[in-house]
Motif scaffolding. Structure first.
Motif, PDB file in Angstrom:
ATOM      1  N   ASP A 175       0.819  -1.215   0.000  1.00 41.92           N
ATOM      2  CA  ASP A 175       0.000   0.000   0.000  1.00 41.92           C
ATOM      3  C   ASP A 175       0.855   1.268   0.000  1.00 41.92           C
ATOM      4  OD1 ASP A 175      -0.819  -0.076   3.568  1.00 41.92           O
ATOM      5  OD2 ASP A 175       1.072  -0.086   2.460  1.00 41.92           O
ATOM      6  N   GLY A 176       2.125   1.074  -0.112  1.00 43.32           N
ATOM      7  CA  GLY A 176       2.998   2.245  -0.156  1.00 43.32           C
ATOM      8  C   GLY A 176       3.227   2.875   1.204  1.00 43.32           C
ATOM      9  N   ASN A 177       2.546   2.391   2.224  1.00 40.26           N
ATOM     10  CA  ASN A 177       2.777   2.938   3.555  1.00 40.26           C
ATOM     11  C   ASN A 177       3.817   2.098   4.271  1.00 40.26           C
ATOM     12  OD1 ASN A 177       0.823   4.879   3.264  1.00 40.26           O
ATOM     13  ND2 ASN A 177      -0.787   3.501   3.996  1.00 40.26           N
ATOM     14  N   VAL A 178       4.885   2.727   4.630  1.00 45.49           N
ATOM     15  CA  VAL A 178       5.888   1.988   5.381  1.00 45.49           C
ATOM     16  C   VAL A 178       5.851   2.486   6.806  1.00 45.49           C
ATOM     17  CG1 VAL A 178       8.316   1.466   5.589  1.00 45.49           C
ATOM     18  CG2 VAL A 178       7.302   1.761   3.340  1.00 45.49           C
ATOM     19  N   ALA A 179       5.403   1.627   7.664  1.00 44.63           N
ATOM     20  CA  ALA A 179       5.280   2.044   9.060  1.00 44.63           C
ATOM     21  C   ALA A 179       6.648   2.071   9.710  1.00 44.63           C
ATOM     22  CB  ALA A 179       4.375   1.079   9.800  1.00 44.63           C
ATOM     23  N   LYS A 180       6.756   2.834  10.781  1.00 47.47           N
ATOM     24  CA  LYS A 180       7.997   2.866  11.534  1.00 47.47           C
ATOM     25  C   LYS A 180       8.313   1.464  12.025  1.00 47.47           C
ATOM     26  CE  LYS A 180       7.358   7.491  13.269  1.00 47.47           C
ATOM     27  NZ  LYS A 180       6.915   8.252  14.416  1.00 47.47           N
ATOM     28  N   GLY A 181       9.529   1.075  11.898  1.00 49.76           N
ATOM     29  CA  GLY A 181       9.929  -0.214  12.436  1.00 49.76           C
ATOM     30  C   GLY A 181       9.683  -1.368  11.483  1.00 49.76           C
ATOM     31  N   ASN A 182       8.984  -1.106  10.414  1.00 47.39           N
ATOM     32  CA  ASN A 182       8.789  -2.190   9.469  1.00 47.39           C
ATOM     33  C   ASN A 182      10.024  -2.395   8.613  1.00 47.39           C
ATOM     34  OD1 ASN A 182       6.260  -2.699  10.314  1.00 47.39           O
ATOM     35  ND2 ASN A 182       5.223  -1.759   8.561  1.00 47.39           N
ATOM     36  N   ALA A 183      10.186  -3.574   8.126  1.00 45.19           N
ATOM     37  CA  ALA A 183      11.331  -3.870   7.277  1.00 45.19           C
ATOM     38  C   ALA A 183      10.844  -4.239   5.891  1.00 45.19           C
ATOM     39  CB  ALA A 183      12.116  -5.032   7.857  1.00 45.19           C
ATOM     40  N   VAL A 184      11.755  -4.185   4.979  1.00 48.66           N
ATOM     41  CA  VAL A 184      11.452  -4.635   3.637  1.00 48.66           C
ATOM     42  C   VAL A 184      12.196  -5.941   3.440  1.00 48.66           C
ATOM     43  CG1 VAL A 184      11.623  -4.128   1.204  1.00 48.66           C
ATOM     44  CG2 VAL A 184      11.212  -2.281   2.828  1.00 48.66           C
ATOM     45  N   TYR A 185      11.461  -6.983   3.202  1.00 49.89           N
ATOM     46  CA  TYR A 185      12.084  -8.304   3.082  1.00 49.89           C
ATOM     47  C   TYR A 185      12.022  -8.783   1.648  1.00 49.89           C
ATOM     48  CZ  TYR A 185      13.275  -9.251   7.784  1.00 49.89           C
ATOM     49  OH  TYR A 185      13.898  -9.222   8.981  1.00 49.89           O
ATOM     50  N   GLY A 186      12.915  -9.618   1.358  1.00 46.61           N
ATOM     51  CA  GLY A 186      12.905 -10.224   0.038  1.00 46.61           C
ATOM     52  C   GLY A 186      13.401  -9.292  -1.040  1.00 46.61           C
ATOM     53  N   SER A 187      13.995  -8.164  -0.651  1.00 47.39           N
ATOM     54  CA  SER A 187      14.497  -7.261  -1.672  1.00 47.39           C
ATOM     55  C   SER A 187      15.930  -6.876  -1.332  1.00 47.39           C
ATOM     56  CB  SER A 187      13.624  -6.012  -1.753  1.00 47.39           C
ATOM     57  OG  SER A 187      13.742  -5.266  -0.572  1.00 47.39           O
ATOM     58  N   ALA A 188      16.629  -6.448  -2.354  1.00 49.33           N
ATOM     59  CA  ALA A 188      18.008  -6.023  -2.141  1.00 49.33           C
ATOM     60  C   ALA A 188      18.025  -4.681  -1.423  1.00 49.33           C
ATOM     61  CB  ALA A 188      18.707  -5.894  -3.490  1.00 49.33           C
ATOM     62  N   ILE A 189      19.083  -4.468  -0.642  1.00 47.68           N
ATOM     63  CA  ILE A 189      19.254  -3.209   0.080  1.00 47.68           C
ATOM     64  C   ILE A 189      20.589  -2.605  -0.330  1.00 47.68           C
ATOM     65  CG2 ILE A 189      19.449  -2.125   2.344  1.00 47.68           C
ATOM     66  CD1 ILE A 189      16.786  -3.482   1.880  1.00 47.68           C
ATOM     67  N   LYS A 190      20.537  -1.315  -0.613  1.00 51.05           N
ATOM     68  CA  LYS A 190      21.778  -0.629  -0.953  1.00 51.05           C
ATOM     69  C   LYS A 190      22.084   0.414   0.115  1.00 51.05           C
ATOM     70  CE  LYS A 190      22.750   0.572  -5.439  1.00 51.05           C
ATOM     71  NZ  LYS A 190      22.555   1.420  -6.632  1.00 51.05           N
ATOM     72  N   ARG A 191      23.344   0.479   0.506  1.00 48.61           N
ATOM     73  CA  ARG A 191      23.786   1.493   1.466  1.00 48.61           C
ATOM     74  C   ARG A 191      24.505   2.592   0.707  1.00 48.61           C
ATOM     75  NH1 ARG A 191      27.819  -0.857   5.452  1.00 48.61           N
ATOM     76  NH2 ARG A 191      29.267  -0.343   3.799  1.00 48.61           N
ATOM     77  N   CYS A 192      23.993   3.821   0.820  1.00 51.31           N
ATOM     78  CA  CYS A 192      24.496   4.920  -0.014  1.00 51.31           C
ATOM     79  C   CYS A 192      25.113   6.009   0.853  1.00 51.31           C
ATOM     80  CB  CYS A 192      23.349   5.529  -0.809  1.00 51.31           C
ATOM     81  SG  CYS A 192      22.353   4.305  -1.679  1.00 51.31           S
ATOM     82  N   PRO A 193      26.305   6.445   0.517  1.00 52.72           N
ATOM     83  CA  PRO A 193      26.906   7.545   1.272  1.00 52.72           C
ATOM     84  C   PRO A 193      26.130   8.845   1.038  1.00 52.72           C
ATOM     85  CG  PRO A 193      28.236   7.022  -0.657  1.00 52.72           C
ATOM     86  CD  PRO A 193      27.154   5.996  -0.598  1.00 52.72           C
ATOM     87  N   LEU A 194      26.197   9.745   2.020  1.00 51.59           N
ATOM     88  CA  LEU A 194      25.453  11.007   1.921  1.00 51.59           C
ATOM     89  C   LEU A 194      26.281  12.030   1.131  1.00 51.59           C
ATOM     90  CD1 LEU A 194      23.936  11.242   5.528  1.00 51.59           C
ATOM     91  CD2 LEU A 194      23.131   9.976   3.528  1.00 51.59           C
TER      92      LEU A 194
END
Ligand code: ZN
Length: 445
Positions: A69-88
């Motif tokens: 639903d496009g709503n990402v609640a606080k504390g929720n995680a995204v599973y099953g997808s790749a995660i990228k860590r990006c410098p600021l």
């Protein structure tokens, strides 16, 4: 271990994004989806239940949440997808600006009460936003003069990127400005505008000796070349001069601007008395009130607001300023927030603060080439006579404040890494110090 800034959670298409601390560094994390390939970074995991857990309080491994639903609640995680860590980085901040309009600086013409919050280190803005967010005050987060850029070794891109990351981290969506402060030439104006700044403070002080017509001609030329037809906030400043701006001079400038159809957002006269860096107003407050009242009326009659430079710590005249302008005013502050960084050092790393203080005194004479202050070092207690618990009292000593305020070129050169490390480790305490100090500057709206 990841510590997430919960207000930063945001969705772009199917990508979830947020800012978090990891192993002492601060990063943007982005999950698989539309935004993933746009941002530069490294893949740090996916569904392995370790690197893939992108939030505190993650649900059990394998359960995918927050994606339908496009709503990402606080504390929720995204599973099953790749995660990228990006410098600021500046590059990534530009991507963020293209994805999220609220992260772009905007004009503040419609806002009566505005405040410039110069941030020499690029670390203070989140602390400022935590105060400003509940108030009807528009913040100009990115605000640096060429002098400060030179002395801190930063660029306008760096300054703007720090503001972008701050509003993103705090989830602040009420708008902020970016001020190219005290610009003196068309090249400097062009540089700030090319970087996306939304406010130009044109310093006309050098033209004062040639007469007020020369001031207005310079301002009109710059306006016609760069500002006319845009939404840029144009401020004209004549504050950095020995000549107090009389009401008659102000009217002359206002009339010349009006005749040339120049629309200014604010004007900074040189007020009577001394507006020195980081300390209270020095002078006759009755005289100041009388003159401010005249300037405020001229500004109001001409549809712009007064701008008060070196506005930090002017506690004895804040009530006058806010009353006489009816809170239609721009107040500029900057170095005082650097002093709060040093206060944080004095409290949490006394050894570092002692070394900073010594280097500051050693380089005072050189720093005074750039800043006008009237410190008396005889009033500063010898640091070796102070025990650690009393070090913060130096930040309440006007003479020590001035010395520490203007010597940042040298103290940063000597201790930049240690200062940044401390402020990152003591981030919340630093924000608290900033908030406490900034609150004292604001009108009771
Ligand atoms: Zn100024």
């Amino acid at each position: 271990m990841r510590e997430i800034y919960e207000n930063s959670y945001i969705q772009h298409g199917s990508s979830t994004m947020f800012i978090a601390r990891e192993n002492g560094g601060k990063y943007l994390f982005v999950s698989d989806g539309e935004a993933y390939d746009l941002l530069q970074g490294v893949r740090v995991g996916d569904t392995d239940g370790n690197g893939g857990n992108i939030a505190k309080g993650c649900p059990p491994q394998g359960e995918r949440v927050g994606d339908t639903d496009g709503n990402v609640a606080k504390g929720n995680a995204v599973y099953g997808s790749a995660i990228k860590r990006c410098p600021l980085t500046n590059e990534n901040s530009k991507v963020i600006r293209s994805l999220f309009p609220f992260t772009n600086p905007v004009s503040h013409k419609k806002h009566a009460c505005t405040i410039g919050l110069g941030d020499r280190l690029g670390l203070a803005s989140p602390g400022h936003l935590r105060v400003i967010k509940d108030k009807n005050i528009f913040p100009v987060l990115a605000q640096q003069s060429i002098r400060e850029l030179t002395l801190t070794g930063r660029t306008y891109e760096d300054v703007l990127a720090a503001a972008v990351w701050a509003v993103f981290q705090e989830g602040y969506k009420s708008g902020y400005g970016a001020d190219g402060d005290h610009l003196k030439s068309r090249e400097e104006v062009k540089m700030a505008l090319d970087c996306g700044f939304t406010m130009i403070t044109l310093d006309c002080s050098e033209h004062i000796p040639n007469g007020l017509t020369a001031v207005a001609e310079f301002a009109i030329d710059i306006y016609n070349e760069f500002i006319r037809g845009t939404d840029i906030d144009f401020e004209l400043s004549v504050d950095e001069t020995q000549t107090v701006t009389s009401a008659e001079d102000h009217i002359f400038i206002a009339n010349a601007l009006k005749k040339a159809n120049v629309c200014v957002t604010s004007l900074a006269p040189r007020f009577p008395g001394e507006f020195q860096k980081g300390i209270d107003y020095r002078g006759d407050t009755t005289e100041f009130e009388k003159e401010l009242r005249k300037h405020a009326k001229i500004a109001l009659d001409n549809g712009y607001k007064l701008s008060v430079h070196s506005g930090s710590d002017k506690f004895s005249v804040f009530p006058i300023i806010y009353r006489e302008t009816d809170c239609r005013v721009h107040l500029k502050t900057a170095g005082t927030h650097w002093l709060e960084a040093l206060r944080t050092a004095a409290v949490f790393n006394p050894d570092l603060f002692r070394r900073i203080h010594i280097v500051a005194l050693e380089h005072l004479k050189e720093a005074k080439k750039y800043y006008h202050i009237t410190e008396n070092t005889a009033n500063i207690p010898a640091i070796d006579d102070l025990d650690d618990g009393n070090l913060p009292t130096l930040l309440d000593n006007d003479d020590a404040r001035q010395v520490l305020h203007i010597t940042y070129e040298f103290t940063l050169a000597a201790f930049k890494a240690e200062i940044f490390d401390l402020l990152n480790r003591r981030e919340d305490e630093y924000y608290d110090a900033l908030a406490k100090h900034l609150t004292k500057h604001l009108p009771r709206l």
